[in-house]
Design an enzyme around this catalytic site. Structure first.
Site, PDB file in Angstrom:
ATOM      1  N   THR A   1      -9.874   8.491   3.876  1.00 15.96           N
ATOM      2  CA  THR A   1     -10.861   7.423   3.972  1.00 15.96           C
ATOM      3  C   THR A   1     -11.731   7.469   2.729  1.00 15.96           C
ATOM      4  O   THR A   1     -11.979   8.516   2.186  1.00 15.96           O
ATOM      5  CB  THR A   1     -11.775   7.650   5.194  1.00 15.96           C
ATOM      6  OG1 THR A   1     -12.007   9.038   5.323  1.00 15.96           O
ATOM      7  CG2 THR A   1     -11.099   7.123   6.413  1.00 15.96           C
TER       8      THR A   1
ATOM      9  N   THR B   1       0.865  -1.194   0.000  1.00 18.28           N
ATOM     10  CA  THR B   1       0.000   0.000   0.000  1.00 18.28           C
ATOM     11  C   THR B   1       0.899   1.240   0.000  1.00 18.28           C
ATOM     12  O   THR B   1       1.284   1.708  -1.061  1.00 18.28           O
ATOM     13  CB  THR B   1      -0.963  -0.003   1.214  1.00 18.28           C
ATOM     14  OG1 THR B   1      -0.210  -0.140   2.413  1.00 18.28           O
ATOM     15  CG2 THR B   1      -1.968  -1.134   1.098  1.00 18.28           C
TER      16      THR B   1
ATOM     17  N   THR C   1      -0.572  -3.110  10.714  1.00 16.73           N
ATOM     18  CA  THR C   1      -1.275  -3.278   9.426  1.00 16.73           C
ATOM     19  C   THR C   1      -0.257  -3.921   8.585  1.00 16.73           C
ATOM     20  O   THR C   1       0.531  -3.255   7.931  1.00 16.73           O
ATOM     21  CB  THR C   1      -1.636  -2.015   8.670  1.00 16.73           C
ATOM     22  OG1 THR C   1      -2.714  -1.400   9.300  1.00 16.73           O
ATOM     23  CG2 THR C   1      -2.134  -2.320   7.255  1.00 16.73           C
TER      24      THR C   1
ATOM     25  N   GLU D   1       6.227   4.250   7.737  1.00 14.64           N
ATOM     26  CA  GLU D   1       5.822   5.468   7.054  1.00 14.64           C
ATOM     27  C   GLU D   1       6.707   6.642   7.462  1.00 14.64           C
ATOM     28  O   GLU D   1       6.741   7.045   8.612  1.00 14.64           O
ATOM     29  CB  GLU D   1       4.336   5.750   7.323  1.00 14.64           C
ATOM     30  CG  GLU D   1       3.467   4.772   6.546  1.00 14.64           C
ATOM     31  CD  GLU D   1       1.984   4.868   6.872  1.00 14.64           C
ATOM     32  OE1 GLU D   1       1.202   4.324   6.099  1.00 14.64           O
ATOM     33  OE2 GLU D   1       1.636   5.488   7.887  1.00 14.64           O
TER      34      GLU D   1
ATOM     35  N   ASN E   1       0.077  10.511   6.408  1.00 11.10           N
ATOM     36  CA  ASN E   1      -1.126  10.171   7.162  1.00 11.10           C
ATOM     37  C   ASN E   1      -2.159  11.276   7.245  1.00 11.10           C
ATOM     38  O   ASN E   1      -3.314  11.021   7.575  1.00 11.10           O
ATOM     39  CB  ASN E   1      -0.744   9.663   8.548  1.00 11.10           C
ATOM     40  CG  ASN E   1      -0.199   8.267   8.451  1.00 11.10           C
ATOM     41  OD1 ASN E   1      -0.906   7.369   8.027  1.00 11.10           O
ATOM     42  ND2 ASN E   1       1.069   8.093   8.779  1.00 11.10           N
TER      43      ASN E   1
ATOM     44  N   LYS F   1       4.156  -6.969   4.043  1.00 12.25           N
ATOM     45  CA  LYS F   1       3.881  -5.569   3.710  1.00 12.25           C
ATOM     46  C   LYS F   1       3.650  -4.810   5.013  1.00 12.25           C
ATOM     47  O   LYS F   1       3.193  -5.378   6.001  1.00 12.25           O
ATOM     48  CB  LYS F   1       2.695  -5.431   2.754  1.00 12.25           C
ATOM     49  CG  LYS F   1       1.340  -5.830   3.242  1.00 12.25           C
ATOM     50  CD  LYS F   1       0.578  -4.775   4.005  1.00 12.25           C
ATOM     51  CE  LYS F   1       0.494  -3.459   3.263  1.00 12.25           C
ATOM     52  NZ  LYS F   1      -0.235  -2.477   4.127  1.00 12.25           N
TER      53      LYS F   1
END
Lengths: 397, 397
Positions: free
Chosen positions: A397, A147, A184, A270, A392, A173
């Site tokens: 969404t 992602t 995640t 990230e 972020n 991932k």
């Protein structure tokens, strides 16, 4: 021993662009074992488990699996009854095309939360996905799981189990919501070793506890975290059992692959620019060492200091002292690599040149000695950068 | 009732530039009561308490104080034995100049950790600091306490206690390391009310629990947090006691002032662009409501989403579900202002225009209903911005 390629005897894989993500990025992945494999899994402990996690938790209890189908771009999380039906339909589309029992298919999804899975797109993609299955398809499967990941996380080792060479390959991932129990994060391990079911569950759980459950990027836990291992026995080794002499070398291989994947995941956290390898020791027990380690590793003040290249030991000891565990403040010592920065309740006159060089390293080893007992915990953490905020604040969404 | 000015009968104050901080910024503050006042304090629970905190904790136990001397630019924390001697010397410099008993002086320091206090600079500043004491000096004292604060946090209220008008004024500094128990935070409350010692301690502790111990900017706890209240009795009211009818109106005044200071502190949190007023209710008890509230409010993914203006309800419920408290996922509901974004295990078809307008507000009220019981907790939190990273990556030790 590392391998030249990412391939495991008896396993086929593929990853394609089905059209879930924009602009032709790969988004549908399949791992397939030519024969049913022994399987074990570890899943998120979040109350809000995504639909595919619920499906896998049921199926894995039988201890066997033959395929893992994964989509990126949509997490199928917080999608209610419909989400659960969609996860089952995604599994059925795969089992039908693969002509195997539906119970042997595991499913996973990663991406945005709260949107219905684009089921038709996935179903349409299943035929080319299965058609393209091949021995060297693992890197494509990895690419289709990503992602916000900047680079693939893959590791492959070979080793001898008795007289047979065995291969173990892992792909994973990240890259946000990385915190124990778990991230995640999707991680799949494939091996041609023959491993007894009980031994597989035991070694995998132990390995996850020391790897994926001991890393943090942002202290957040996802609804979708899934780690799976498939062992198809093609190597023909004497079966690895809990108390057999084959257990230790297999455990060693597995831990090495998990460690590779973990480091890769934190390094690709990230916005991460540094990997901090923090060891807390001298705690009264492992649980308290773990709490202190997480308090330090998740402190935004500590993380921004590492990003800024500032050896801010004050923030580290302050974070350690803040969680209600009584520390003997005069005994606590803090090291960056071999340099002591704090002892006897105050900062030391440390060599600034050497510490500046340490702060410029990509991987920084930090050791916090509490001076109370023998409890120890090691954690990999990333720093906190502008890039993290950017990713972020704008991942909608 | 709000006041026109920040002044309390019987209190003098001043703030000057003594030369601890660069470029003539104010860095030395004094609050002085013309008569010894009843005093209470709440302090950081960090194991690594700064030297001035240790001094104050001892002195406040007697329940009386007459002066608070504060420096900014240096926290006198993690400075060992020398730090403790320096804190005592700083107190003596003040008591000598004020000609009062040294036991009646409280001290506080805020700024960088681990550097010895520049004691001579502070001692040299004491004469002009005391000479300049005046009724309307409170804003200068506030200015001299600030570090990375962008604006002063002050609140002043008047109210009737029986037949007498009473004034209560509070000043506070933030702005990083803001988290309960408590923040890098100094807060001083001054009142001319006559309050019995036991009542003062009780009402102050209750007020702090609901104000400064219910906010978060970055989840970090400082070594120096100090909240002090001085009540000098000049108003001549009937003494406020624990069970007297004067207790409730005084409590109400105090809570209003603390709420003003708290909101100001979060709004001025390092890099903050928004204030999130999060209420968690329907928990099994207050403690669990509090844990869920902090898990959500300290989630970097939640905080960056608010910064980005994204109504990312998935990150909120994921954070709530991640801490090991079993939530009835089908009963959990999430509201932004009056709009429900999540219920029955999935997102709602919420009105996007209305929610976009809410996300643009400076203060956003968020309510998370767990559906388990009657436990409730309210927290003020800030968002996480580029500016936070910038401030903290470059604020050097």
């Amino acid at each position: 021993m590392n391998c030249d390629e990412y391939a495991v005897p008896g396993f086929l894989a593929n990853g394609i662009s089905a059209g879930i993500k924009e602009q032709g990025r790969k988004d549908l992945a399949l791992i397939f074992s030519e024969v049913p494999a022994r399987a074990a899994g570890v899943f998120t402990t979040n109350c809000f488990k995504a639909a595919p996690v619920l499906v896998d938790m049921e199926r894995i209890s039988a201890g066997a699996a033959q395929a893992i189908v994964t989509n990126s771009g949509n997490a199928n999380a917080a999608t209610g009854e419909r989400g659960y039906r969609d996860a089952l339909a995604m599994s059925r589309a795969a089992s039908k095309e693969l002509k195997i029992s539906d119970d042997l298919v595991l499913v996973a999804s990663t991406g945005v939360i709260g949107h219905p899975l684009p089921l038709e797109v996935i179903e349409r993609g299943m035929e080319p996905l299965v058609e393209g299955l091949r021995r060297d398809g693992i890197p494509d499967a990895e690419a289709a799981m990503m992602t916000t990941d900047r680079f693939p996380k893959m590791s492959c080792r070979k080793g001898m189990i008795g007289s047979r060479e065995v291969t173990l390959c892992g792909i994973a991932k990240g890259a946000g919501m990385i915190q124990p129990n778990m991230a995640t994060m999707l991680a799949y391990l494939m091996t041609d070793a023959d491993v007894d079911g009980e031994a597989l569950r035991a070694v995998f759980q132990e390995g996850i506890a020391q790897s994926f459950n001991a890393i943090t990027v942002d202290g957040c836990m996802s609804t979708n975290d899934t780690a799976l291992i498939l062992a198809n026995g093609s190597a023909g080794n004497r079966q690895i059992r809990r108390r057999s002499r084959e257990y230790a070398p297999f455990r060693e291989m597995l831990f090495a692959v998990l460690d590779d994947l973990c480091r890769g995941m934190v390094r690709d956290g990230e916005g991460a620019t540094k990997l901090i390898e923090l060891v807390v020791d001298g705690a009264r027990n492992r649980g308290e060492a773990r709490r202190v380690a997480y308090a330090v590793a998740n402190s935004n003040l500590v993380k921004t200091a590492f990003y800024g290249g500032d050896p801010n030991w004050g923030r580290i000891i302050s974070a350690a002292g803040s969680i209600g565990i009584p520390l003997p403040t005069q005994s606590v010592r803090l090291f960056f690599e071999e340099v002591c920065l704090f002892e006897a309740g105050q900062g030391t006159a440390f060599p600034t040149d050497r510490v500046a060089a340490i702060m410029a390293q990509e991987t920084i080893r930090v050791r916090l000695e509490l001076g109370m007992g023998t409890g120890s915990f090691r954690i990999y953490a990333s720093d906190l950068s502008f890039e993290y905020v950017k990713i972020n604040a704008h991942y909608h969404t």
